[in-house]
Design a protein around this motif. Sequence first.
Motif, PDB file in Angstrom:
ATOM      1  N   LEU A 127     -19.217 -17.398  12.925  1.00  0.00           N
ATOM      2  CA  LEU A 127     -18.927 -16.143  12.215  1.00  0.00           C
ATOM      3  C   LEU A 127     -18.514 -15.023  13.162  1.00  0.00           C
ATOM      4  N   HIS A 128     -18.808 -15.162  14.448  1.00  0.00           N
ATOM      5  CA  HIS A 128     -18.588 -14.049  15.375  1.00  0.00           C
ATOM      6  C   HIS A 128     -17.759 -14.510  16.575  1.00  0.00           C
ATOM      7  N   CYS A 129     -16.441 -14.322  16.462  1.00  0.00           N
ATOM      8  CA  CYS A 129     -15.550 -14.668  17.572  1.00  0.00           C
ATOM      9  C   CYS A 129     -14.326 -13.764  17.510  1.00  0.00           C
ATOM     10  N   HIS A 130     -13.987 -13.173  18.656  1.00  0.00           N
ATOM     11  CA  HIS A 130     -12.833 -12.264  18.741  1.00  0.00           C
ATOM     12  C   HIS A 130     -11.623 -13.052  19.215  1.00  0.00           C
ATOM     13  N   LEU A 131     -10.528 -12.964  18.465  1.00  0.00           N
ATOM     14  CA  LEU A 131      -9.326 -13.701  18.875  1.00  0.00           C
ATOM     15  C   LEU A 131      -8.851 -13.261  20.258  1.00  0.00           C
TER      16      LEU A 131
ATOM     17  N   ILE B 228     -21.360  -5.149  11.807  1.00  0.00           N
ATOM     18  CA  ILE B 228     -21.461  -4.121  12.844  1.00  0.00           C
ATOM     19  C   ILE B 228     -22.176  -4.707  14.059  1.00  0.00           C
ATOM     20  N   HIS B 229     -21.511  -4.624  15.211  1.00  0.00           N
ATOM     21  CA  HIS B 229     -22.172  -4.989  16.468  1.00  0.00           C
ATOM     22  C   HIS B 229     -23.198  -3.885  16.740  1.00  0.00           C
ATOM     23  N   ALA B 230     -24.453  -4.235  16.841  1.00  0.00           N
ATOM     24  CA  ALA B 230     -25.475  -3.208  17.089  1.00  0.00           C
ATOM     25  C   ALA B 230     -26.681  -3.833  17.777  1.00  0.00           C
TER      26      ALA B 230
ATOM     27  N   THR C 240     -20.105 -17.760  19.783  1.00  0.00           N
ATOM     28  CA  THR C 240     -19.672 -17.622  21.180  1.00  0.00           C
ATOM     29  C   THR C 240     -19.268 -16.191  21.531  1.00  0.00           C
ATOM     30  N   ASP C 241     -18.869 -15.389  20.532  1.00  0.00           N
ATOM     31  CA  ASP C 241     -18.393 -14.014  20.739  1.00  0.00           C
ATOM     32  C   ASP C 241     -16.988 -14.024  21.369  1.00  0.00           C
ATOM     33  N   ASP C 242     -16.899 -14.396  22.645  1.00  0.00           N
ATOM     34  CA  ASP C 242     -15.621 -14.427  23.371  1.00  0.00           C
ATOM     35  C   ASP C 242     -15.611 -15.681  24.264  1.00  0.00           C
TER      36      ASP C 242
HETATM   37 ZN   LIG Z   1     -18.406  -9.373  19.474  1.00  0.00          ZN
END
Ligand SMILES: [Zn+2]
Length: 320
Positions: A11-15, A189-191, A270-272
Motif C-alpha cells: 500500500l505504501h510505495c512511491h513511484l 498521511i505520513h506521520a 518498502t516505501d522507496d
Molecule cells: Zn513514504
Amino acid sequence: MNISLLPKIELHCHLDGVLSPGMARDIQQTAPFPIGPAELQRAYPVDSLDSFFNWWNFIALIKGSFTHFYPILANHLARLKAQNVTYAEIMLPFSCLGNDPAQAIAGLQAFRAWADQQQGETLQVEFLVAVGRNRSAQEMEARLECILALYQAGLIVGFALAGPEQGNPVHPFQRTFAQLHEAGLGIEIHAGEWCGPESVWDALQYGYPDRIGHGVSLFQDPRLVALFGERQLHIEMCPTSNVKTQSVARLEDHPVVKARELGLNFSLNTDDPGTFLCSLEGEYELLATAFGFDARDFARIYQNSWRARFASRRQPRASI
Ligand SMILES: [Zn+2]
C-alpha cells in the motif's frame, strides 16, 4: 513457510523512489534513459535522513513528467509479480501531473493504459497522488482542482501527504483535506515518522486520514496506541525505510513487534525500494528472521492490507 509463495499486498510505495542502479542498468539496455547506474550509485549509502533527502537530487532529471516513469513502472510491476504481489497502490509525485486538470487527465490516462498492459492477470495496481508537506496552504489548495478531477475520472483512488515532517504540520491544510474527504478520496498521511506523537495527533485532527504512513512514534503515546487499537486505524509499516532514515535507531527497536502483540491493523511496505535497495519479499524475510513472524502473522497482514486498500473508492473509469 515459503515466503516467496505468500500472496502479498503493498500500500505504501512511491513511484519516484523505485529506481535503483540495477534498474537503471536494465532500462538503459533497452532504451535511452538519462540516469546511468554508475551515476545513481553515487547517491548511496542511504543511511541517514540527510543522505535520504540527498538521494532525490540524483533523480531530479526524470521528474516533472511521466516520460521516464514508463520503463520504471514496467520494471517495478515485473518485480512485484515475481514476488507474488496481488495488489499494489503506488504513489505518483504531483510534479508529473501539473496544475492543469485537462492535461493531467490526459497524461495519467496514457500512463494508466500502460499500467493496465503491464499489470497482467495476477496483479491489480491503483494510483494515489502524493504531495509534499513542505508546501504552503495556498500551493496545496491550488493542486486541489487537479486532484479532484483525476479522482472523478477514476484515475486515482486517493491522496497521500508525504515529505519533510519537521516544521510542516497538517493543520494549515485542513480546508484542502476537508474537501478531499468530502469528495470520497482515500487519505493517507505520513506521520510519526521523524516527529513525535503530536504529529500523529495533528494528522488525525486535521487530515481525515484513513491510513497513517509509518506511525513509528505513535507507540510512545499510550492514548494513541489505545485509539489505533479501538478504531483499528491502519498503519503502513516500512521497517527498512525507518532504519535507513533513522526513524528508529535499530531494527530491534521497530514498533512492528508491539503492533503484532497488540493486534493492531498494519501492512508491510518498502516505501522507496530503489532508495533503500529493498523489496517487499525482503521485508517479509526481515520480520520472519528478526522477530519470528510466521504464516499466521503474514496472513493477518494480508487481510488487514486488503481491507485498508482504496480500490473500492475508485470512480468509474472511461475507457480510452
Ligand atoms: Zn513514504
